[in-house]
Write a protein that holds these residues in place. Structure first.
Motif, short mmCIF file in Angstrom:
data_model
loop_
_atom_site.label_atom_id
_atom_site.label_comp_id
_atom_site.label_asym_id
_atom_site.label_seq_id
_atom_site.Cartn_x
_atom_site.Cartn_y
_atom_site.Cartn_z
N LEU A 1 6.23 -2.01 -3.67
CA LEU A 1 5.58 -0.83 -3.10
C LEU A 1 6.59 0.32 -3.05
CD1 LEU A 1 3.89 -2.54 0.00
CD2 LEU A 1 2.94 -2.31 -2.29
N ASP A 2 6.07 1.55 -3.23
CA ASP A 2 6.96 2.68 -3.01
C ASP A 2 6.94 3.04 -1.52
OD1 ASP A 2 4.89 5.47 -4.19
OD2 ASP A 2 4.69 4.17 -2.45
N PRO A 3 7.80 3.96 -1.05
CA PRO A 3 7.87 4.25 0.39
C PRO A 3 6.54 4.70 0.99
CG PRO A 3 9.78 5.15 -0.72
CD PRO A 3 8.87 4.68 -1.78
N GLU A 4 5.62 5.19 0.18
CA GLU A 4 4.33 5.63 0.70
C GLU A 4 3.28 4.53 0.65
OE1 GLU A 4 5.09 10.15 -0.99
OE2 GLU A 4 3.13 9.19 -1.24
N GLY A 5 3.66 3.33 0.22
CA GLY A 5 2.75 2.21 0.22
C GLY A 5 1.96 2.03 -1.05
N TYR A 6 2.19 2.83 -2.09
CA TYR A 6 1.46 2.66 -3.34
C TYR A 6 2.00 1.44 -4.09
CZ TYR A 6 -0.67 7.27 -2.81
OH TYR A 6 -1.38 8.34 -2.37
N ALA B 1 15.50 6.30 -1.06
CA ALA B 1 15.01 5.52 0.08
C ALA B 1 14.68 4.09 -0.31
CB ALA B 1 13.76 6.19 0.67
N GLY B 2 14.52 3.81 -1.61
CA GLY B 2 14.27 2.45 -2.06
C GLY B 2 12.79 2.11 -2.10
N TRP B 3 12.49 0.83 -2.30
CA TRP B 3 11.12 0.33 -2.44
C TRP B 3 11.00 -0.99 -1.67
CZ3 TRP B 3 14.47 1.87 -6.16
CH2 TRP B 3 14.21 3.08 -6.78
N LEU B 4 9.79 -1.35 -1.35
CA LEU B 4 9.53 -2.58 -0.59
C LEU B 4 9.06 -3.68 -1.52
CD1 LEU B 4 7.74 -1.46 2.69
CD2 LEU B 4 9.94 -2.60 2.50
N LEU B 5 9.72 -4.86 -1.42
CA LEU B 5 9.24 -6.07 -2.06
C LEU B 5 8.51 -6.88 -1.00
CD1 LEU B 5 12.36 -6.89 -4.19
CD2 LEU B 5 10.06 -6.69 -5.11
N VAL B 6 7.24 -7.17 -1.23
CA VAL B 6 6.40 -7.83 -0.22
C VAL B 6 5.70 -9.01 -0.87
CG1 VAL B 6 4.47 -7.54 1.40
CG2 VAL B 6 6.02 -5.61 0.94
N SER B 7 5.67 -10.14 -0.13
CA SER B 7 4.85 -11.27 -0.53
C SER B 7 3.89 -11.60 0.61
CB SER B 7 5.71 -12.49 -0.87
OG SER B 7 6.26 -13.05 0.30
N ARG B 8 2.73 -12.09 0.25
CA ARG B 8 1.71 -12.46 1.25
C ARG B 8 1.20 -13.87 0.94
NH1 ARG B 8 -3.95 -11.95 0.41
NH2 ARG B 8 -5.16 -12.38 2.31
#
Length: 864
Positions: free
Chosen positions: A233-238, A312-319
């Motif tokens: 995800l980018d910092p805005e959640g996209y 600012a970087g990016w988010l790596l997310v797992s669910r």
């Protein structure tokens, strides 16, 4: 017997046995229920821990991969901004300098297959240099295909950055001519401004990083995730990487601008946003397990900062969905219930249930081992060496790249201390650093600012770059070290250092004085070479460094003009002035300087040359020019006197000669019969002498005019001139039969009038001296040899003795009796003067009775 049986049946305490059995059964059932309830909780917790650790490892490894991938462009951009070729272009902005810079960009691009473009923009946003990465390698784009990108946001933002800043763009899709390129090309752009020596913005250097390889590696890693996969995800959640392809890159398409993570999982987004500034974490939201880790580009070299949306970087997310978690627990719960039922039914069923439970436990462990195999497969395919170390510094896992680069077998490394891979001289220091990292673990590069090396099995050292990250597991923290071979980069850096050292040596050995000085007051020398110290008669370089530059100028006003010119234009080129040595000796100098900008501000680089000898020569030349002008004036006076003399000869001497000749002719005509033969002979001699004297005067005047004549250079056809002369000779003596050969097409540059005089004299002589021969022949031609073109006039006449050849071209010199061959002896002298005026020479070759050949050249006039 029947009565006995009946009595025993009546005496059996059925109720008591039943009650006691029921009590024992209820007690056993309660114990079993408690035992199975505890087992269920323990299994749920263990399964959750395994899934959570697995998800943290996958997400953390993804963040490490992202940081490692993006470290290269962040490190390369300062290198590009400091290229000597770029500094050369900033100095003169010539097309040649731009071509050299393009070749430097292309060299780097050929070693970076993830760079789509390396570009240099002008301050107005126009491309000046661009390399395009492609499957077959990199190419340098021709200038006619360069584009203006002034409207692109990353160009505008990059040009607005301060010195030392690297602008990182948003991770988005490549747009070409306003249209999103298909197939999609995910792109990250890194840019830093380029400044002129006086601090003026001259443009922007950018690297377009192809993000597809990073996304592919993360997508491959997602196969090891337990739930819905691995999302970026980018910092805005996209979504940049997600489970639904039609939701990716939503911010690039207006029709799907709402496709964001927080729109689907608002509670999870709120938990991530309120994590207290942590870059990694794990949380349960509505039964789903969310794991995240923030991936950022690694920090650049010292004195450089990252700016822009990408910094600012990016988010790596797992669910892991609740249904997946429930499915993971359901099998074990069913087994526990079956075991409980089996134990309640009997010992055999309980034994069977326990056996079945153990089998199922082994199956669960096999699934865990299979997951480890998958993770190991990913590590084996990694392009870098990977070493995982436990809290005691023991090696727990290595990949094949580690074996390949360091020469160890896997069995030689496992359970060994990590210091086995450290050179012996550094092991104690490394233990201290390792203990410090274990106390405060964080994802970062190891040994920033140092040259790291790893020890191979044979004792040799491998230059490396290491990234560290820590992962919490049930067995404690595991530290993952990603090791990259930087041998080639170090080689290039050493080559650059060697080039700088050679440049320093060259500067120190130059015969011209080189300096670097501050621009602001108090001005002082920052660097000087030995030649400058010798030029100013300093005892050492250090002595000159301690001197204020103003002391070296004779005139303070001149120094002020130089400083003002530097401030106004940024450059002073070969300014001639008088300077003073430390011993007080004045000398003529040529001073040059240019303002440059470095990390510590502006400074001046320049050179000082001693031009005293040249100035002395110029003064001597000026003196000689004055002397030449004086002699020219005297010569002009002499020429005027010569012209006056020529006029006098032409008018004053000819009149008496005409009178002598005329009255002698009248005496012969009117009084000839009255004179005897001797008297008539004497009058004939008087007339002949007067006519000869008139011819001498004519030839002398012709020689004087030739000597004073100015050359009028033009193309001349010598063959045509020779043909005209021969035609006149034939008309003068039509009774003669002379074979004349004239080579056609002889073209020269010269004065046509004077060259006609040369051919008149040479061809007339040839015609005259072939008179006694019945087979007379005259030839005119040219030959090309080592000395250029040589022209010749050849005859088969009486010739002459070469012993007297030195007298040929003197005035009034004759080699034949005047009674036999007429003439004044002036013709060859006149021809020689003309040839000399054309920069050539003339000579002859002859033999008595076999003819003569006259040769001549025309020097530089031939090329006119």
């Amino acid at each position: 017997m029947a009565p006995l049986v009946e009595r025993n049946a009546r005496d059996y305490p059925v109720r008591a046995v039943t009650t006691h059995a029921a009590f024992l059964w209820l007690l056993a059932l309660g114990l079993l229920a408690t035992l199975f309830w505890l087992l269920e909780r323990n299994q749920d917790t263990a399964a959750m821990d395994r899934i959570g650790a697995r998800e943290r490892a996958v997400v953390g490894l993804g963040a490490d991969i992202a940081a490692a991938e993006l470290r290269l462009p962040v490190a390369d951009l300062p290198y590009l901004a400091d290229l000597p070729a770029l500094r050369a272009w900033l100095a003169d902005a010539s097309p040649e300098a731009l071509d050299r810079l393009g070749r430097s960009f292309l060299t780097l691009a050929r070693h970076r297959d993830t760079y789509a473009k390396i570009r240099l923009f002008s301050a107005q946003g126009a491309e000046l240099v661009r390399t395009n990465g492609q499957a077959g390698g990199a190419e340098l784009v021709p200038r006619d295909r360069l584009q203006n990108k002034a409207s692109r946001y990353f160009v505008q933002a990059g040009l607005a950055q301060p010195p030392g800043a690297i602008h990182v763009s948003r991770f988005d899709l490549n747009v070409d001519d306003g249209v999103i390129e298909r197939p999609f090309r995910p792109m990250l752009r890194f840019g830093t401004p380029v400044l002129s020596p006086n601090g003026e913005s001259r443009g922007l250097v950018t690297i377009n990083y192809l993000g597809q390889r990073l996304l592919d590696r993360l997508a491959a890693l997602a196969l090891d995730a337990s739930g819905s996969g691995l999302w970026l995800l980018d910092p805005e959640g996209y979504w940049l990487l997600g489970e639904q392809p039609d939701e990716l890159w939503g911010f690039m398409f207006s029709e799907s601008s709402g496709a964001r993570f927080q729109d689907r999982y608002p509670a999870a987004w709120a938990q991530i946003g309120h994590a207290g500034g942590k870059d990694a974490g794990q949380t349960m939201v509505a039964g789903d397990l969310f794991t995240w880790h923030r991936a950022r580009p690694s920090g650049p070299v010292e004195n450089w900062t990252l700016t822009g949306p990408g910094a600012a970087g990016w988010l790596l997310v797992s669910r892991v969905p609740a249904a997946t978690l429930a499915a993971a627990f359901a099998d074990e719960r069913r087994l526990l219930l079956a075991g409980f039922a089996a134990l309640a039914a009997g010992t055999l069923v309980a034994a069977l249930a326990v056996a079945h439970y153990r089998v199922r436990r082994r199956q669960a462990e096999a699934r865990v081992r299979a997951g480890e195999v998958q993770l190991r497969g990913f590590l084996e395919s990694a392009p870098d060496a990977v070493v995982i170390v436990d809290g005691d510094g023991k090696i727990r896992l290595v990949n094949s790249r580690t074996e390949e680069w360091l020469g160890y077998g896997r069995e030689e490394l496992l359970d060994q201390p990590i210091e086995l891979l450290i050179p012996e001289r550094l092991r104690d220091q490394h233990r201290l650093h390792r203990a410090g990292y274990q106390a405060a673990p964080t994802a970062r590069a190891m040994g920033i600012g140092q040259e790291l090396v790893a020890r191979r099995r044979d004792g040799s050292e491998l230059p490396v770059e290491i990234s560290l990250s820590s992962t919490a597991t049930g067995d404690g923290n595991l530290v993952t070290a990603i090791i990259r071979d930087v041998s080639e980069r170090r080689r290039l850096e050493r080559a650059r250092e060697t080039a700088l050292a050679r440049y320093r040596e060259l500067v120190d050995n130059l015969p011209v004085g080189i300096y670097r000085s501050s621009i602001s007051e108090p001005r002082r020398f920052l660097e000087v070479n030995p030649a400058l110290a010798a030029l100013f008669e300093a005892e050492s370089v250090e002595q000159l460094l301690a001197v204020h530059p103003a002391r070296l100028y004779r005139d303070e006003s001149v120094r002020a003009e130089v400083v003002e010119q530097l401030k106004q234009t940024g450059i002073v080129s070969a300014r001639e002035l008088v300077m003073v040595t430390l011993r007080g000796r004045e000398f003529d100098a040529a001073l040059s300087g240019v303002i440059k900008t470095g990390l510590d501000g502006q400074y001046v680089d320049g050179a000082v040359a001693d031009i005293s000898a040249r100035k002395h020569s110029e003064r001597e030349v000026a003196r000689l020019h004055d002397a030449v002008r004086a002699r020219a004036a005297a010569l002009e006076v002499a020429n005027r006197e010569l012209e006056a003399f020529s006029y006098s000869v032409s008018h004053d001497l000819r009149a008496p000669l005409r009178a002598v000749d005329g009255f002698s002719r009248i005496l012969i005509q009117d009084y000839g019969p009255r004179l005897d033969d001797r008297g008539r002979e004497h009058l004939g001699r008087v007339r002949a002498a007067a006519q000869h004297m008139a011819a001498l005067i004519d030839d002398l005047l012709k020689l004087a005019r030739v000597s004073r004549a100015e050359l009028t250079l033009e193309p001349v056809d010598l063959s045509a001139l020779a043909t005209e002369v021969v035609a006149e000779l034939r008309r003068s003596e039509p009774e003669r039969r002379v074979r004349c050969l004239i080579q056609p097409g002889i073209q020269v540059g010269g004065d046509v009038r004077l060259l006609r005089v040369v051919l008149d004299n040479l061809l007339s002589n040839a015609w005259k001296f072939t008179g006694p021969r019945a087979d007379a022949a005259v030839e005119f031609g040219a030959d090309t040899g080592a000395d250029g073109v040589v022209y010749r006039v050849r005859d088969n006449g009486v010739g002459f003795d070469m012993a007297y050849a030195d007298k040929l071209f003197g005035a009034f010199q004759r080699l034949h009796d005047a009674r036999e061959f007429s003439g004044t002896g002036i013709g060859l002298a006149t021809a020689q003067r003309v040839i000399h005026k054309h920069g050539g020479r003339i000579w002859a070759d002859a033999k008595v009775g076999a003819g003569a050949t006259f040769y001549f050249t025309l020097g530089t006039a031939e090329g006119i």
